[in-house]
Design an enzyme around this catalytic site. Structure first.
Site, PDB file in Angstrom:
ATOM      1  CG  ASP A  54      66.039 -12.062  37.223  1.00  0.00           C
ATOM      2  OD1 ASP A  54      65.241 -11.107  37.294  1.00  0.00           O
ATOM      3  OD2 ASP A  54      66.743 -12.419  38.188  1.00  0.00           O
ATOM      4  CB  SER A  90      73.894 -14.940  43.328  1.00  0.00           C
ATOM      5  OG  SER A  90      75.181 -14.593  42.869  1.00  0.00           O
ATOM      6  CD  GLU A 108      73.949 -10.372  35.254  1.00  0.00           C
ATOM      7  OE1 GLU A 108      74.736 -11.339  35.321  1.00  0.00           O
ATOM      8  OE2 GLU A 108      73.247  -9.991  36.226  1.00  0.00           O
ATOM      9  CG  ASP A 115      68.506  -9.020  41.711  1.00  0.00           C
ATOM     10  OD1 ASP A 115      68.627  -9.876  42.608  1.00  0.00           O
ATOM     11  OD2 ASP A 115      67.799  -9.188  40.704  1.00  0.00           O
TER      12      ASP A 115
END
Length: 334
Positions: free
Chosen positions: A131, A203, A151, A201
């Site tokens: 994000d 999930s 990412e 970062d």
């Protein structure tokens, strides 16, 4: 000048699922079996409800005004909707990742807890965080010279740029080098001792993020950090996941020979309303995570907007644990 982007196809792996395809088996009315994703959500007229086997017996709901985007990448389902009370919401595999209203708490804390604990960080690696919010926060530190980011899911990056421009503003920083690929493989290929800080970062430990909670990954992180370098990783909720936290603490105490600490903060739209962070340092110069020594020069990052959540007082307070969690975490020090 925008961030540089590269695609590392050799770092990309297909979506991995848990046993039974990462799904729960459900019985239909005619007796047939069907699969529901390990994390799933429902929309009952006007409401988004988040459910998961990671927090059984409860659901977290927001009133939906409009669904803005719905897609499926190689790795996960991606949804963006406009909520009645928390602004736009990003959902991955049925789990809320951020909302416009409270994203500042998570993004600012996962970034500034580590970076404000060491002097003059120059080179930072971000794993996950598609994000762009962590990039926005890292860029506030004037000493930073290079921000590498890996990412795995380009759809998350693109969706964030389209629907969450105030979060994704970090991608506009010329110090950012974006790699679309697998963070586990990226770290294995990183030069030893090349980073001052690594921010993970991720999930929850289901599906594509599972490996980011395992011992080999933490070993790769430690190898990539300089002496006295620091890592901060998302470390679940102390109300829901003490078993996972115990495993993370045990692994980190075995691997990181400097300081190992657990911190937490409030994020209303996360399950139980809180989220934790594991902060560790490698052997070398002492790191006292509980007392920040590297304040943010907000004058150097006005384009990223003012800090909304983080300050020196809340930094230190984040390490104060409730008694039940303190007992378990401190027992892992022995």
């Amino acid at each position: 000048m925008d961030a540089k982007e590269t695609s590392a196809t050799d770092l990309k792996r297909p979506r991995e699922e848990d046993d039974n395809g990462g799904a729960a088996t459900m019985e239909t009315e005619n007796g047939d079996q069907k699969k529901e994703p390990a994390c799933f959500s429902t929309v009952i007229p006007g409401w988004f409800s988040e459910m998961s086997p990671m927090w059984p017996g409860e659901a977290h709901s927001l009133k939906v005004e409009k669904v803005l985007f719905q897609g499926k990448s190689d790795y996960q389902d991606v949804i963006v909707f406009q909520s009645a009370t928390y602004g736009k919401v990003l959902v991955l595999d049925g789990v809320i990742q951020l909302t416009e209203r409270d994203e500042c708490a998570y993004q600012e804390m996962i970034t500034h807890l580590p970076l404000c604990s060491i002097p003059n960080p120059k080179k930072v690696l971000v794993i996950g965080g598609g994000d762009g919010g962590v990039l926005r926060e890292v860029a506030r530190h004037a000493s930073i010279e290079q921000i590498d980011m890996c990412e795995i899911d380009k759809m998350v990056v693109d969706v964030s740029k389209q629907f969450f421009p105030d979060v994704a503003i970090g991608y506009e920083d010329p110090r950012v080098n974006l790699v679309i690929g697998d963070g586990v493989a990226f770290l294995k290929n990183a030069a030893e001792g090349s980073y001052d800080a690594v921010i993970v970062d991720s999930s929850d430990p289901i599906g594509p993020a599972k490996e980011l909670f395992e011992k080999p990954f933490f070993q790769s992180v430690a190898r990539a950090l300089r002496p006295g370098g620091v890592v901060c990783t998302q470390a679940e909720s102390l109300w829901l996941h003490m078993d996972i936290i115990e495993d993370i603490v045990s692994n980190c105490r075995e691997i990181f020979k400097g300081s190992v600490n657990y911190a937490w903060t409030s994020v209303p739209t996360y399950p139980s309303g809180v989220i934790g962070f594991m902060l560790c340092s490698t052997e070398g110069p002492d790191v006292d995570f509980k007392h920040p020594l590297n304040p943010i020069d907000e004058s150097s990052s006005k384009s990223n907007g003012p800090l909304k959540f983080y300050n020196a007082e809340i930094h230190s307070a984040a390490f104060c644990l409730p008694s039940f969690a303190k007992k378990v975490i401190e027992s892992k020090a022995n």
